[in-house]
Design an enzyme around this catalytic site. Structure first.
Site: not given
Ligand code: DQA
Length: 147
Positions: A11-12, A19, A75, A78, A99, A101
């Site tokens: 998400p997002n 963002r 990724n 959240a 995984e 980030h």
């Molecule tokens: C994220 C880190 C997460 O804590 C956050 O909620 C995200 C992005 C990152 O890529 O740094 O949405 O996964």
């Protein structure tokens, strides 16, 4: 061509570029897809690249990867910090799951320290911006060579 590597975004992440750029950088998700496509091709893989704001669609994507993919770079955004469903979905498939980030969750708010996904993933790469995805692809290719 071997089976594709699935790159799954939570998400997002569709809002990357606009963002919180001071946290997540200025590259859009489309920019990251282009980078991943080039690196994957060089490693000898096609990619299936997807993003969803819906937890169940991420579960569906993991199941599709388990059925027809070589590996996953995910990724979970959240949902990293909340999702038993993603933990179970990763446990249910028999391919390497890496995984990634963009940011380093461990250096941010305390609630970001918990990762349900890390408990099931083969490896975690964080804090390297878009390069985390490239390192994730390299880790996936490395894991596949060894298996
Ligand atoms: C994220 C880190 C997460 O804590 C956050 O909620 C995200 C992005 C990152 O890529 O740094 O949405 O996964």
């Amino acid at each position: 061509m071997p089976k594709p590597i699935y790159i799954i975004n939570g998400p997002n992440l569709n809002l990357l570029g606009q963002r919180e750029p001071e946290v997540y950088g200025s590259q859009t998700l489309a920019d990251i897809q282009t980078l991943c496509d080039a690196r994957a091709k060089a490693l000898g893989f096609d990619i299936v690249f997807m993003q969803s704001n819906i937890e169940g669609e991420l579960v569906d994507a993991l199941q599709a990867a388990g059925a027809g993919g070589a590996a996953v770079v995910i990724n979970p955004a959240a949902y990293t910090h909340t999702s038993v469903a993603l933990y179970d979905a990763i446990k249910a498939i028999d391919i390497p799951v890496i995984e990634v980030h963009l940011s380093q969750p461990h250096s941010r708010e305390p609630f970001r320290v918990t990762s349900y996904v890390s408990a099931a993933a083969k490896a975690t790469i964080s804090g390297m911006g878009a390069q985390s995805y490239i390192l994730g692809l390299e880790a996936a290719a490395h894991a596949l060579k060894k298996s």
